[in-house]
Design a protein around this motif. Structure first.
Motif, short mmCIF file in Angstrom:
data_model
loop_
_atom_site.label_atom_id
_atom_site.label_comp_id
_atom_site.label_asym_id
_atom_site.label_seq_id
_atom_site.Cartn_x
_atom_site.Cartn_y
_atom_site.Cartn_z
N GLN A 50 -4.28 0.23 -17.09
CA GLN A 50 -5.20 -0.75 -16.53
C GLN A 50 -4.41 -2.02 -16.27
O GLN A 50 -3.83 -2.61 -17.18
CB GLN A 50 -6.35 -1.02 -17.49
CG GLN A 50 -7.44 -1.84 -16.86
CD GLN A 50 -8.67 -1.92 -17.74
OE1 GLN A 50 -8.65 -1.48 -18.89
NE2 GLN A 50 -9.73 -2.50 -17.23
N ALA A 51 -4.39 -2.44 -15.02
CA ALA A 51 -3.62 -3.62 -14.63
C ALA A 51 -4.40 -4.88 -14.96
O ALA A 51 -5.37 -5.21 -14.31
CB ALA A 51 -3.32 -3.57 -13.13
N GLY A 52 -3.98 -5.57 -15.99
CA GLY A 52 -4.63 -6.82 -16.39
C GLY A 52 -5.85 -6.58 -17.25
O GLY A 52 -6.25 -5.45 -17.52
N THR A 53 -6.47 -7.67 -17.67
CA THR A 53 -7.62 -7.56 -18.56
C THR A 53 -8.87 -7.05 -17.84
O THR A 53 -9.67 -6.34 -18.41
CB THR A 53 -7.91 -8.92 -19.20
OG1 THR A 53 -8.00 -9.91 -18.16
CG2 THR A 53 -6.84 -9.31 -20.17
N ARG A 54 -9.02 -7.41 -16.57
CA ARG A 54 -10.18 -6.95 -15.80
C ARG A 54 -9.76 -6.17 -14.56
O ARG A 54 -10.54 -6.00 -13.63
CB ARG A 54 -11.03 -8.14 -15.37
CG ARG A 54 -11.65 -8.85 -16.53
CD ARG A 54 -12.52 -9.96 -16.05
NE ARG A 54 -13.08 -10.66 -17.21
CZ ARG A 54 -14.22 -11.28 -17.18
NH1 ARG A 54 -14.93 -11.30 -16.08
NH2 ARG A 54 -14.67 -11.88 -18.26
N GLY A 55 -8.54 -5.71 -14.57
CA GLY A 55 -8.02 -5.00 -13.40
C GLY A 55 -8.48 -3.56 -13.33
O GLY A 55 -9.07 -3.02 -14.25
N ARG A 56 -8.18 -2.94 -12.21
CA ARG A 56 -8.53 -1.55 -12.02
C ARG A 56 -7.46 -0.66 -12.64
O ARG A 56 -6.36 -1.11 -12.93
CB ARG A 56 -8.69 -1.22 -10.54
CG ARG A 56 -7.39 -1.34 -9.75
CD ARG A 56 -7.62 -1.01 -8.29
NE ARG A 56 -6.40 -1.15 -7.52
CZ ARG A 56 -5.48 -0.20 -7.38
NH1 ARG A 56 -5.65 0.97 -7.97
NH2 ARG A 56 -4.41 -0.41 -6.67
N TRP A 57 -7.77 0.61 -12.79
CA TRP A 57 -6.81 1.57 -13.32
C TRP A 57 -5.83 1.94 -12.23
O TRP A 57 -6.22 2.25 -11.10
CB TRP A 57 -7.51 2.82 -13.84
CG TRP A 57 -8.06 2.61 -15.20
CD1 TRP A 57 -9.28 2.10 -15.53
CD2 TRP A 57 -7.39 2.87 -16.43
NE1 TRP A 57 -9.42 2.03 -16.90
CE2 TRP A 57 -8.27 2.50 -17.47
CE3 TRP A 57 -6.14 3.37 -16.75
CZ2 TRP A 57 -7.93 2.63 -18.81
CZ3 TRP A 57 -5.81 3.50 -18.09
CH2 TRP A 57 -6.69 3.12 -19.10
N LYS A 58 -4.55 1.88 -12.54
CA LYS A 58 -3.50 2.25 -11.60
C LYS A 58 -2.74 3.44 -12.15
O LYS A 58 -2.70 3.65 -13.35
CB LYS A 58 -2.53 1.10 -11.38
CG LYS A 58 -3.15 -0.08 -10.69
CD LYS A 58 -2.10 -1.11 -10.35
CE LYS A 58 -2.72 -2.25 -9.57
NZ LYS A 58 -1.70 -3.19 -9.10
N ARG A 59 -2.13 4.20 -11.26
CA ARG A 59 -1.28 5.31 -11.69
C ARG A 59 -0.17 5.51 -10.68
O ARG A 59 -0.28 5.07 -9.53
CB ARG A 59 -2.07 6.57 -11.91
CG ARG A 59 -2.65 7.16 -10.68
CD ARG A 59 -3.34 8.45 -11.00
NE ARG A 59 -4.04 8.87 -9.80
CZ ARG A 59 -4.87 9.86 -9.76
NH1 ARG A 59 -5.12 10.54 -10.85
NH2 ARG A 59 -5.45 10.19 -8.64
N VAL A 60 0.89 6.15 -11.12
CA VAL A 60 2.03 6.36 -10.24
C VAL A 60 1.71 7.48 -9.25
O VAL A 60 0.97 8.41 -9.55
CB VAL A 60 3.31 6.69 -11.04
CG1 VAL A 60 3.70 5.52 -11.90
CG2 VAL A 60 3.14 7.91 -11.89
N GLU A 61 2.25 7.37 -8.04
CA GLU A 61 1.96 8.32 -6.98
C GLU A 61 3.18 9.09 -6.48
O GLU A 61 3.05 10.12 -5.85
CB GLU A 61 1.31 7.60 -5.78
CG GLU A 61 -0.02 6.95 -6.09
CD GLU A 61 -1.11 7.95 -6.42
OE1 GLU A 61 -1.08 9.08 -5.90
OE2 GLU A 61 -2.01 7.59 -7.21
N ILE A 62 4.37 8.53 -6.73
CA ILE A 62 5.60 9.21 -6.29
C ILE A 62 6.54 9.39 -7.48
O ILE A 62 6.39 8.72 -8.50
CB ILE A 62 6.32 8.46 -5.15
CG1 ILE A 62 6.74 7.05 -5.60
CG2 ILE A 62 5.45 8.40 -3.91
CD1 ILE A 62 7.57 6.31 -4.58
N CYS A 63 7.50 10.30 -7.34
CA CYS A 63 8.42 10.58 -8.44
C CYS A 63 9.45 9.46 -8.60
O CYS A 63 9.61 8.60 -7.73
CB CYS A 63 9.10 11.93 -8.23
SG CYS A 63 10.23 11.98 -6.86
N ARG A 64 10.14 9.50 -9.70
CA ARG A 64 11.13 8.48 -10.04
C ARG A 64 12.28 8.42 -9.04
O ARG A 64 12.72 7.35 -8.64
CB ARG A 64 11.64 8.79 -11.45
CG ARG A 64 12.29 7.67 -12.15
CD ARG A 64 12.58 8.11 -13.60
NE ARG A 64 13.18 7.04 -14.31
CZ ARG A 64 12.52 6.04 -14.87
NH1 ARG A 64 11.22 6.01 -14.83
NH2 ARG A 64 13.16 5.09 -15.50
#
Length: 107
Positions: A83-97
């Motif tokens: 979760q990005a920040g205290t009130r942010g939305r959930w983020k996730r990775v989309e591409i490989c390293r």
């Protein structure tokens, strides 16, 4: 009875661990799958910038090994979500390293 449910739970855990070990062993055997990132290949933390992480210095992340194919090269990679920040939305990775390094972008 409580004892029988404990035995069933332990049996389920053992089966899960066996499946997980067998899955990892099959990845190591297959030449095509050896190119995938492994848990030991420096994938303890995703390649993301400070903006993507948010303002909270204590970030909790979920991690799913080989959770999703890369949007660019189609190889499975470790998926992280936070979760990005205290009130942010959930983020996730989309591409490989490796794609993120090659393109110099956040995962």
């Amino acid at each position: 009875s409580p004892k029988s449910t404990n035995k069933q739970t332990n049996k389920q855990k053992t089966e899960y661990e066996t499946i997980k070990i067998n899955k990892m062993a099959s990845i190591k055997k297959d030449a095509n799958k050896q190119k995938w990132e492994t848990l030991s290949s420096n994938s303890d933390f995703p390649l993301v910038c400070e903006t993507c992480l948010g303002d909270n210095p204590y970030v909790r992340m979920t991690r799913e090994p080989h959770g999703k194919p890369c949007a660019t090269c189609e190889t499975p990679f470790t998926v992280y979500a936070w979760q990005a920040g205290t009130r942010g939305r959930w983020k996730r990775v989309e591409i490989c390293r490796s794609c993120a390094r090659a393109k110099n972008v956040c995962q």
